[in-house]
Design a protein around this motif. Structure first.
Motif, PDB file in Angstrom:
ATOM      1  N   UNK A   1      44.428  29.804  41.395  1.00  0.00           N
ATOM      2  CA  UNK A   1      45.431  30.914  42.236  1.00  0.00           C
ATOM      3  C   UNK A   1      45.638  32.184  40.879  1.00  0.00           C
ATOM      4  N   UNK A   2      45.682  31.056  39.567  1.00  0.00           N
ATOM      5  CA  UNK A   2      46.180  31.508  38.215  1.00  0.00           C
ATOM      6  C   UNK A   2      44.567  32.512  38.151  1.00  0.00           C
TER       7      UNK A   2
ATOM      8  N   UNK B   1      45.088  40.170  43.587  1.00  0.00           N
ATOM      9  CA  UNK B   1      46.616  40.244  44.127  1.00  0.00           C
ATOM     10  C   UNK B   1      46.961  42.303  44.285  1.00  0.00           C
ATOM     11  N   UNK B   2      46.149  42.783  43.136  1.00  0.00           N
ATOM     12  CA  UNK B   2      46.655  43.541  42.700  1.00  0.00           C
ATOM     13  C   UNK B   2      46.731  44.790  43.881  1.00  0.00           C
ATOM     14  N   UNK B   3      45.732  44.937  44.981  1.00  0.00           N
ATOM     15  CA  UNK B   3      46.379  46.334  45.925  1.00  0.00           C
ATOM     16  C   UNK B   3      46.407  45.088  47.322  1.00  0.00           C
ATOM     17  N   UNK B   4      48.060  44.460  47.694  1.00  0.00           N
ATOM     18  CA  UNK B   4      47.839  44.036  48.733  1.00  0.00           C
ATOM     19  C   UNK B   4      48.097  44.755  50.088  1.00  0.00           C
TER      20      UNK B   4
ATOM     21  N   UNK C   1      44.360  35.234  40.764  1.00  0.00           N
ATOM     22  CA  UNK C   1      45.504  36.508  40.095  1.00  0.00           C
ATOM     23  C   UNK C   1      44.986  37.240  38.932  1.00  0.00           C
ATOM     24  N   UNK C   2      44.399  36.662  37.934  1.00  0.00           N
ATOM     25  CA  UNK C   2      43.913  37.468  36.947  1.00  0.00           C
ATOM     26  C   UNK C   2      42.777  38.683  37.204  1.00  0.00           C
ATOM     27  N   UNK C   3      42.131  38.048  37.809  1.00  0.00           N
ATOM     28  CA  UNK C   3      40.391  38.601  38.837  1.00  0.00           C
ATOM     29  C   UNK C   3      41.747  39.958  39.849  1.00  0.00           C
ATOM     30  N   UNK C   4      42.580  40.144  39.258  1.00  0.00           N
ATOM     31  CA  UNK C   4      42.692  41.181  40.148  1.00  0.00           C
ATOM     32  C   UNK C   4      43.067  41.243  42.435  1.00  0.00           C
TER      33      UNK C   4
END
Lengths: 46, 739
Positions: A22-23, A31-34, A26-29
């Protein structure tokens, strides 16, 4: 019930695996543009 | 027009447009020509296999990719996108932006980890509650497992609460984070000890659930503000990155970071000015919408001061002597102001903080009172700790802290899905109190585009052939007058090449010289024909220096304006028009849309005075405008709305941005704000009732901390679900309005 002595630690290890994934996501983006995916039309071109 | 992209192969410029990652560069560019999923597919094809991690956002018209120097030149990629008709614009990288992205990613990771851990801990705690633990060994193992899983949630995901609480305490202040940190520590530390010793109640489920819900609430709260800030920064980022510098007659392409005051710069037609400076050699037409909101091009003479960020919309390149460069430009100053405004804590938040301090003092006092009471009743220290924990958890302002942000976030996201961007979520709190709406006229009630209203032949040719001539001259021009002429004469010859001269355009054909431009540049001044307002825009066409025809233009009423104004009046709201335009034009427009109160020929100062007079009567005013002329008005109004065809400035200062170039979002926003206000009331009432009912139980030691946690979770869930419920008034719009 002795199998629980193996399964509970295994479950805990799996949770940590999931947290790691999960981390990373998130760090690879991821969840940036859901809401972007829902606005795209399916690309049916070959 | 094909641009020269070669400058983007320079290393110093590349670091200005992208973020280094490994050997390559993370580049984010705006694609102005990307309107649909098809265009997105075209962009992907243009990049081919030469880039990695391609991300396309059609809504924001941005493209992000990772570029490695070995594969292909950056300029080649940009040229491919340009050739595909996607009009790439490099966005100057803002450090604030990348920091915000990182922060957002960490916040999301924290929420995710807390939720995953909370669910797992809950599952492992379940056998204990139901008494289904087979033997003591398994029970011990289950408790250890909960401890291990709860640790990342409490320590890492909950870190911001501990850090904030520490900061607050060091400044001798109490804020919401202090009791939260205290409750987390009080739940976690004794539970860890008891897991180790193997006796006593443990509350890892309480602690993890706590972190998950609080982190979610905090994130929702911050999201709205960040979304709007991102848009503003994207606009401000659209400034030139390279400049054409002329040294001893030779023109070279240099990054703007290398510019110095005194440089002579060449700005091609259609390009943005790279620096503030003086206009040299020729006259120029500039689109200054980014800075002033004035959508019509402004004519400048030699020696005028021009501002960076303006677009050269004339037909010819202009020469500029740079005076202020880089961070000294007006544009950079505005951008800094915007950034500062975004990070400021809103007023309502400060009020909440003050109330929260009293609340927190009371909670801490109650917890201490609970401990004292339990000890006095002769119970053990463990029991006293349980009571304190139950009090802290039961009175935790979870539901309270979710009540407002959840309702606002729900309203904001519903509105943004229908074309209303809320840049200031507080405006939604003020909107239901609004009883007066003040409209600007030009660009707000009327379209930004002009329309040809009258052709007055002055010479031997008839109106139709004059129109053909004028349209032929305007071929390829971009300002509103040209667009209006070309719309009226779509079949005009397109092979005429006109050059800028004497404040207008001129060309030779058929052996004659034609000139088209503003009437001020013609020696003979004529009065306006009957039926035409003096305020209307006019241009003159001449043949061999003699006037041939005059063209008059009017702005047209937005088609939805009468309906929207009628809806607002039916609410009922008092509607006024404050216009800078002539009395005739304003009266005609007010009559068309059924508004009785209006004022014409208003300067910005007079508009502001009228607004303040209304506010002194105790009215709450919503101001709707579009540009710089309205900026003071919008800033002073209780709530402001802007149509973003105006300028970045107007957008930044307005609380609500009506996208889709339509007023239809206005009644929608009011309905959504009213719903949000109702939900907030319901939620606050529920949270208060719940806390008042539960606190005495917790104090008396009748409430297990785990029960308190379960109650708090259910209470929070109810609040969120209630906040998501759209109102009846809003549902009516779902079918009727397309924004």
């Amino acid at each position: 019930m002795t199998s629980l002595y193996l399964l509970i630690p295994l479950g805990v290890a799996t949770v940590f695996g999931a947290i790691g994934v999960f981390i990373w996501a998130a760090n690879s983006g991821q969840f940036d543009e859901l809401d972007a995916a829902s606005r795209r039309l399916p690309d049916n071109e070959p | 027009m094909s641009r020269d992209w070669a400058a983007f192969d320079r290393a110093d410029l590349q670091s200005a447009v992208g973020q280094r990652r490994g050997n390559g560069l993370d580049v984010m560019i705006a694609l102005d020509g990307m309107h649909c999923a098809n265009c997105a597919a075209r962009a992907e094809r243009a990049l081919g296999t030469d880039t990695q991690d391609v991300r396309i956002n059609v809504a924001a018209r941005t493209l992000a990719f990772h570029w490695r120097p070995g594969d292909v030149q950056l300029s080649a990629l940009l040229k491919r996108l340009d050739d595909a008709g996607l009009a790439p614009q490099l966005l100057a990288r803002s450090d604030a932006d990348t920091a915000a992205v990182r922060e957002e990613r960490v916040a999301k990771a924290r929420i995710g980890v807390a939720i995953v851990c909370a669910m797992q801990v809950m599952m492992l705690a379940w056998p204990q509650y139901t008494g289904a633990v087979p033997d003591a060994g398994i029970a011990y193992l289950l408790r250890l497992a909960q401890w291990v899983i709860a640790t990342p949630a409490v320590i890492w995901a909950g870190a911001p609460f501990f850090i904030n609480a520490y900061r607050a305490l060091r400044q001798r202040q109490l804020d919401m984070d202090v009791p939260i940190a205290l409750a987390l520590a009080a739940a976690y530390l004794p539970s860890a000890w008891r897991s180790y010793t193997g006796s006593g109640e443990i509350y890892f489920d309480t602690a993890t659930m706590f972190v998950a819900l609080l982190a979610l609430g905090r994130w929702l709260e911050q999201r709205t503000r960040r979304l709007a800030g991102k848009r503003v920064r994207q606009l401000a980022g659209r400034r030139a990155l390279t400049a054409q510098r002329r040294v001893n007659g030779i023109v070279e392409s240099v990054p703007i970071t290398a510019l110095q005051a005194g440089d002579e710069l060449l700005v091609a037609a259609g390009d943005a000015l790279p620096a503030d400076g003086l206009l040299l050699e020729t006259e120029a037409d500039l689109d200054e919408a980014l800075l002033t909101g004035e959508s019509r091009p402004v004519h400048h003479s030699v020696g005028d001061t021009l501002l960076a960020g303006s677009l050269n919309v004339g037909a010819a390149p202009l020469i500029l002597r740079a005076e202020k460069v880089g961070t000294a430009t007006v544009l950079a100053q505005i951008t800094r102001l915007l950034d500062a405004a975004q990070t400021q804590k809103p007023r309502a938040q400060r009020v909440t903080d003050r109330i929260a301090r009293h609340f927190i003092t009371a909670v801490l006092g109650l917890a201490a009172f609970g401990i004292a009471l339990t000890l006095l009743r002769g119970k053990s220290g463990d029991a006293a700790l349980d009571v304190a924990l139950a009090v802290l958890v039961a009175s935790c302002p979870c539901a309270l802290s979710l009540a407002v942000p959840a309702a606002l976030a729900a309203a904001t996201s519903r509105l943004s899905a229908r074309g209303v961007l809320v840049s200031n979520a507080e405006a939604l709190l003020a909107l239901p109190k609004v009883d007066t709406v003040v409209f600007d006229k030009t660009g707000t009630l009327t379209e930004n585009a002009l329309q040809l209203s009258l052709i007055e032949p002055l010479g031997s040719r008839d109106a139709a052939s004059c129109l053909q001539l004028a349209a032929a001259l305007e071929q390829g021009q971009r300002h509103p007058i040209a667009k209006a002429l070309l719309r009226s004469a779509p079949n005009a010859p397109s092979d005429v090449i006109a050059a800028a001269e004497n404040g207008g355009l001129h060309a030779f054909f058929g052996g004659r010289q034609y000139w088209l431009g503003a009437p001020e540049h013609v020696p003979v001044q004529l009065p306006p024909p009957p039926g035409v307002n003096t305020g209307e825009t006019a241009i003159v066409l001449t043949e061999n220096g003699k006037p041939l025809a005059r063209f008059f233009f009017t702005a047209t009423l937005r088609p939805e304006a009468p309906k929207i104004v009628a809806e607002l009046q039916a609410q009922p709201l008092h509607v006024e028009i404050l216009s800078g335009d002539s009395a005739d034009a304003t009266r005609a427009l007010a009559g068309q849309i059924g508004v009785k109160t209006y004022a014409a020929r208003q300067t910005p100062v007079e508009k502001l005075a009228r607004l303040q007079a209304l506010q002194q009567q105790g009215r709450h005013v919503l101001a709707v405008g579009d540009g710089m002329n309205d900026a003071p008005l919008l800033a002073a109004a209780d709530v402001s709305a802007a149509l973003p065809d105006g300028s970045a400035l107007a957008q930044a200062r307005a609380d609500l941005l009506l996208l889709g170039n339509s007023l239809a979002g206005l009644p929608l926003a009011i309905a959504a704000a009213k719903t949000a206000a109702r939900r907030i009331h319901e939620n606050l009432l529920w949270a208060a009732v719940y806390n008042i009912a539960v606190l005495p139980l917790a104090l008396a030691g009748l409430l297990q901390p785990s029960l308190a946690a379960a109650g708090m979770s259910i209470s929070s869930l109810l609040v969120v679900l209630n906040a998501l419920r759209p109102g009846a008034a809003e549902r009516a719009f779902v079918t009727g309005v397309s924004v």
